[in-house]
Design a protein around this motif. Structure first.
Motif, PDB file in Angstrom:
ATOM      1  N   LYS A  86       0.835  -1.205   0.000  1.00  0.00           N
ATOM      2  CA  LYS A  86       0.000   0.000   0.000  1.00  0.00           C
ATOM      3  C   LYS A  86       0.871   1.257   0.000  1.00  0.00           C
ATOM      4  CE  LYS A  86      -3.737  -2.220   2.510  1.00  0.00           C
ATOM      5  NZ  LYS A  86      -3.071  -3.544   2.450  1.00  0.00           N
ATOM      6  N   LEU A  87       0.477   2.221  -0.823  1.00  0.00           N
ATOM      7  CA  LEU A  87       1.215   3.479  -0.908  1.00  0.00           C
ATOM      8  C   LEU A  87       0.347   4.664  -0.526  1.00  0.00           C
ATOM      9  CD1 LEU A  87       3.233   2.877  -4.204  1.00  0.00           C
ATOM     10  CD2 LEU A  87       3.925   2.434  -1.842  1.00  0.00           C
ATOM     11  N   ASN A  88      -0.755   4.406   0.176  1.00  0.00           N
ATOM     12  CA  ASN A  88      -1.533   5.508   0.721  1.00  0.00           C
ATOM     13  C   ASN A  88      -0.994   5.842   2.110  1.00  0.00           C
ATOM     14  OD1 ASN A  88      -2.742   2.823   1.196  1.00  0.00           O
ATOM     15  ND2 ASN A  88      -4.113   3.925   2.569  1.00  0.00           N
ATOM     16  N   THR A  89      -1.194   7.066   2.544  1.00  0.00           N
ATOM     17  CA  THR A  89      -0.667   7.495   3.830  1.00  0.00           C
ATOM     18  C   THR A  89      -1.494   8.650   4.362  1.00  0.00           C
ATOM     19  OG1 THR A  89       1.272   8.389   4.972  1.00  0.00           O
ATOM     20  CG2 THR A  89       0.983   9.044   2.681  1.00  0.00           C
ATOM     21  N   ASN A  90      -1.533   8.767   5.686  1.00  0.00           N
ATOM     22  CA  ASN A  90      -2.179   9.916   6.313  1.00  0.00           C
ATOM     23  C   ASN A  90      -1.219  11.096   6.470  1.00  0.00           C
ATOM     24  OD1 ASN A  90      -4.676   8.586   6.658  1.00  0.00           O
ATOM     25  ND2 ASN A  90      -3.953   7.602   8.527  1.00  0.00           N
ATOM     26  N   VAL A  91       0.038  10.890   6.108  1.00  0.00           N
ATOM     27  CA  VAL A  91       1.031  11.951   6.205  1.00  0.00           C
ATOM     28  C   VAL A  91       0.856  12.915   5.030  1.00  0.00           C
ATOM     29  CG1 VAL A  91       3.491  12.491   6.177  1.00  0.00           C
ATOM     30  CG2 VAL A  91       2.675  10.465   7.402  1.00  0.00           C
ATOM     31  N   ASN A  92       0.602  14.164   5.345  1.00  0.00           N
ATOM     32  CA  ASN A  92       0.437  15.183   4.298  1.00  0.00           C
ATOM     33  C   ASN A  92       1.803  15.824   4.049  1.00  0.00           C
ATOM     34  OD1 ASN A  92      -0.565  17.006   2.473  1.00  0.00           O
ATOM     35  ND2 ASN A  92      -1.420  18.382   4.018  1.00  0.00           N
ATOM     36  N   SER A  93       2.528  15.282   3.097  1.00  0.00           N
ATOM     37  CA  SER A  93       3.892  15.735   2.839  1.00  0.00           C
ATOM     38  C   SER A  93       4.041  16.209   1.402  1.00  0.00           C
ATOM     39  CB  SER A  93       4.883  14.592   3.096  1.00  0.00           C
ATOM     40  OG  SER A  93       6.180  14.934   2.649  1.00  0.00           O
ATOM     41  N   GLU A  94       4.875  17.219   1.236  1.00  0.00           N
ATOM     42  CA  GLU A  94       5.183  17.693  -0.114  1.00  0.00           C
ATOM     43  C   GLU A  94       5.928  16.641  -0.921  1.00  0.00           C
ATOM     44  OE1 GLU A  94       8.303  20.766  -0.244  1.00  0.00           O
ATOM     45  OE2 GLU A  94       8.611  20.353   1.892  1.00  0.00           O
ATOM     46  N   TYR A  95       6.440  15.595  -0.248  1.00  0.00           N
ATOM     47  CA  TYR A  95       7.220  14.572  -0.935  1.00  0.00           C
ATOM     48  C   TYR A  95       6.400  13.341  -1.317  1.00  0.00           C
ATOM     49  CZ  TYR A  95      10.950  17.479   0.916  1.00  0.00           C
ATOM     50  OH  TYR A  95      11.750  18.546   1.226  1.00  0.00           O
ATOM     51  N   ASN A  96       5.107  13.336  -1.019  1.00  0.00           N
ATOM     52  CA  ASN A  96       4.283  12.168  -1.345  1.00  0.00           C
ATOM     53  C   ASN A  96       4.357  11.820  -2.830  1.00  0.00           C
ATOM     54  OD1 ASN A  96       3.452  11.818   1.281  1.00  0.00           O
ATOM     55  ND2 ASN A  96       1.432  12.738   1.006  1.00  0.00           N
ATOM     56  N   GLN A  97       4.133  12.828  -3.672  1.00  0.00           N
ATOM     57  CA  GLN A  97       4.113  12.553  -5.104  1.00  0.00           C
ATOM     58  C   GLN A  97       5.497  12.168  -5.606  1.00  0.00           C
ATOM     59  OE1 GLN A  97       1.056  12.548  -6.667  1.00  0.00           O
ATOM     60  NE2 GLN A  97       2.174  11.462  -8.270  1.00  0.00           N
ATOM     61  N   PHE A  98       6.519  12.744  -5.024  1.00  0.00           N
ATOM     62  CA  PHE A  98       7.882  12.367  -5.408  1.00  0.00           C
ATOM     63  C   PHE A  98       8.113  10.872  -5.167  1.00  0.00           C
ATOM     64  CE2 PHE A  98      12.169  11.375  -3.877  1.00  0.00           C
ATOM     65  CZ  PHE A  98      12.930  11.698  -4.990  1.00  0.00           C
ATOM     66  N   ILE A  99       7.710  10.374  -4.002  1.00  0.00           N
ATOM     67  CA  ILE A  99       7.904   8.953  -3.689  1.00  0.00           C
ATOM     68  C   ILE A  99       7.124   8.081  -4.667  1.00  0.00           C
ATOM     69  CG2 ILE A  99       7.584   7.160  -1.949  1.00  0.00           C
ATOM     70  CD1 ILE A  99       9.774   9.099  -1.192  1.00  0.00           C
ATOM     71  N   LEU A 100       5.876   8.449  -4.943  1.00  0.00           N
ATOM     72  CA  LEU A 100       5.067   7.668  -5.891  1.00  0.00           C
ATOM     73  C   LEU A 100       5.708   7.657  -7.275  1.00  0.00           C
ATOM     74  CD1 LEU A 100       1.496   8.922  -4.879  1.00  0.00           C
ATOM     75  CD2 LEU A 100       2.476   6.669  -4.408  1.00  0.00           C
ATOM     76  N   ASN A 101       6.193   8.811  -7.706  1.00  0.00           N
ATOM     77  CA  ASN A 101       6.823   8.884  -9.027  1.00  0.00           C
ATOM     78  C   ASN A 101       8.091   8.033  -9.089  1.00  0.00           C
ATOM     79  OD1 ASN A 101       4.822  10.628  -9.875  1.00  0.00           O
ATOM     80  ND2 ASN A 101       6.036  12.478  -9.566  1.00  0.00           N
ATOM     81  N   GLU A 102       8.830   7.975  -7.975  1.00  0.00           N
ATOM     82  CA  GLU A 102      10.039   7.151  -7.946  1.00  0.00           C
ATOM     83  C   GLU A 102       9.687   5.667  -8.030  1.00  0.00           C
ATOM     84  OE1 GLU A 102      13.588   8.311  -7.622  1.00  0.00           O
ATOM     85  OE2 GLU A 102      12.352   9.831  -8.584  1.00  0.00           O
TER      86      GLU A 102
END
Length: 515
Positions: A163-179
């Protein structure tokens, strides 16, 4: 040209209309003017079972003449994606990363791009060998204590639902998904509301990230257990069980939540830590087709396997579902002989017959503390060993919801065939769970069923025990992310700063960025 984000684009699942045509109609854009239309978020709105909808958010590229759309409902200007900077590594020694789970992986990847030539120490095997060790355990019950579902390249999350969903609201969320996508995950993880990779894709992703780090000068030491260190000022000498030693000023500890021996060693060395809450419970299994109908009604056959999430409060405790795995299996996840540990796993297609989810009861330090911050580890281990003793041969404790709610014990499964690979021994869960947990589970199931009708079906299989939802200790660190021992940086889920693949990856990344 104008780049806009458009939202609240809803399409009935049963109709399957063309997305681009609907975007043009809803926002009054001429078809020939829509130069690009990219999905940035997709979810399913199933609140009304007679009208289940796809809900899209898209980015479009259109002529400047559509400037009048800006500021209208569901229209916004696109924000620039977070771009990471990779400053040149300026320290004398290479950083050392212990553990190659999500936190260690993204810390090492960032450091490699900075030219730091990180040294990665992993007690388990490369993913290829690790997969074989896991299969051997699932088929024969022969356990490799250093390379298994908990330990090895990719960390515990590799043998999960991914799972790649998270309750953490981070500016890096999309970066991790893209990686993740860059290194081999399916593209839809970059826009799905609840993205998941699946263990089959995760094994490819972690290998590709390792190869990237190696190509940038990083080095890996698998089958290498970090078991001691010496410190002098901010300089650390790292000792490993196989005799290897390393000198560094930056030791990143991405241990995972199951490295009990390493946590105990750090405690004896004086690294400050504190006890924290965690949870304990069982895995429950339903037929996936029943969950699909429960969530999606008559259009269930038009949608991917459904998931669910629920929580109730019993007195002062939370009882909640966790790590729900559609179309998956219940895993034998022990990393120590003589224990039973369960977890859930599924591949990307989620095409197995059963759905499974942990059903957990919160545990606080007041339940287990007797004077040591390590008491929570002992508490977990106690119930894992009790679970093994129920059968004595590797079968997990089990029961069916119908009998469990009546205080009885089933003798065999009915509609749902248990997927736990070593089989079940039907029993009273009070033999392997604390009484308060058994009572809370028994009280919670009917309450959850009011919200998620069918969750407490009498044929639902319960498999014990689930104890590793999070670490029972937190390795203390300051605002600069340094522990009480200079040069040591605790990261990720095992250090008590994350709860899943995404949050662990972000924590490892953010720690590497401050070095």
């Amino acid at each position: 040209m104008l780049k806009l984000k458009l939202s609240n684009i809803k399409i009935p699942v049963s109709e399957g209309k063309n997305l681009k045509n609907l975007v043009c109609k809803q926002f009054r854009i001429r078809t020939e003017d829509l130069k690009e239309c990219r999905i940035v978020r997709q979810s399913v709105d199933a609140r009304k079972k007679d009208k289940v909808l796809f809900d899209f958010q898209v980015e479009v590229l259109i002529p400047d003449s559509y400037q009048h759309l800006v500021g209208q409902p569901h229209v916004s200007e696109c924000q620039a994606a977070t771009e990471l900077q990779y400053p040149k590594w300026a320290h004398e020694h290479q950083p050392v990363v212990v553990g190659f789970g999500p936190a260690g992986m993204f810390a090492a990847l960032y450091l490699a791009r900075c030219g730091a030539h990180p040294i990665v120490i992993e007690r388990g095997e490369r993913i290829e060998e690790r997969q074989q060790s896991v299969q051997t355990f699932l088929q024969t019950k022969v356990l490799n204590p250093n390379s298994n579902v908990q330990f090895g390249e990719g960390g515990a999350g590799t043998f999960s639902d991914g799972k790649l969903n998270t309750n953490v609201n981070s500016e890096y969320n999309q970066f991790i998904l893209n990686e993740f996508y860059k290194y081999g995950a399916p593209e839809e993880i970059t826009y799905q509301q609840n993205p998941h990779v699946g263990t089959d894709y995760l094994s490819k992703v972690v290998k590709n990230i390792r190869l990237e780090i190696e190509s940038l000068g990083g080095e890996f030491h698998f089958n290498t257990l970090f078991d001691a260190f010496e410190s002098e000022g901010s300089t650390l000498k790292i000792h490993c069980q196989d005799g290897k030693t390393f000198i560094t000023n930056h030791l990143l500890l991405g241990l995972g939540h199951s490295a009990r021996d390493t946590i105990r060693m750090l405690h004896t060395k004086g690294l400050l830590m504190e006890a924290k809450a965690f949870s304990i419970g069982v895995r429950m299994e339903h037929l996936q087709r029943d969950i699909n109908r429960m969530q999606y009604g008559s259009v269930a056959n038009l949608l991917p396997p459904a998931s669910y999430k629920g929580v109730v409060h019993i007195k002062d405790r939370g009882v909640y579902t966790f790590c729900m795995c559609p179309g998956g299996t219940v895993m034998a996840s022990a990393n120590e002989e003589g224990t039973i540990v369960t977890n859930g796993m599924s591949e990307h297609k989620r095409d197995k017959s059963n759905a499974n989810s942990a059903l957990l009861v919160s545990v606080t330090p007041e339940d287990f503390m007797h004077g040591s911050v390590l008491d929570g580890i002992d508490y977990q281990e106690k119930y894992e060993r009790l679970a093994f003793r129920v059968s004595g041969d590797g079968r997990a404790p089990g029961n069916l919801v119908g009998e469990f709610l009546k205080g009885q014990v089933a003798t065999r499964h009915r509609k749902v065939v248990p997927s736990y690979p070593h089989g079940l021994h039907y029993c009273d869960f009070s033999r392997c769970l604390p009484d308060y947990a058994v009572g809370a589970l028994r009280e919670a199931l009917p309450l959850l069923d009011r919200k998620l009708h069918g969750i407490a079906n009498v044929d639902t299989v319960l498999t014990g025990v689930e104890t590793r939802s999070s670490s029972p200790v937190r390795l203390l660190r300051n605002e600069q992310r340094v522990s009480s021992i200079p040069g040591i940086y605790p990261i990720g889920e095992g250090a008590g700063y994350a709860g899943g693949i995404m949050s662990a990856a972000i924590d490892g990344l953010k720690t590497a960025m401050v070095l």
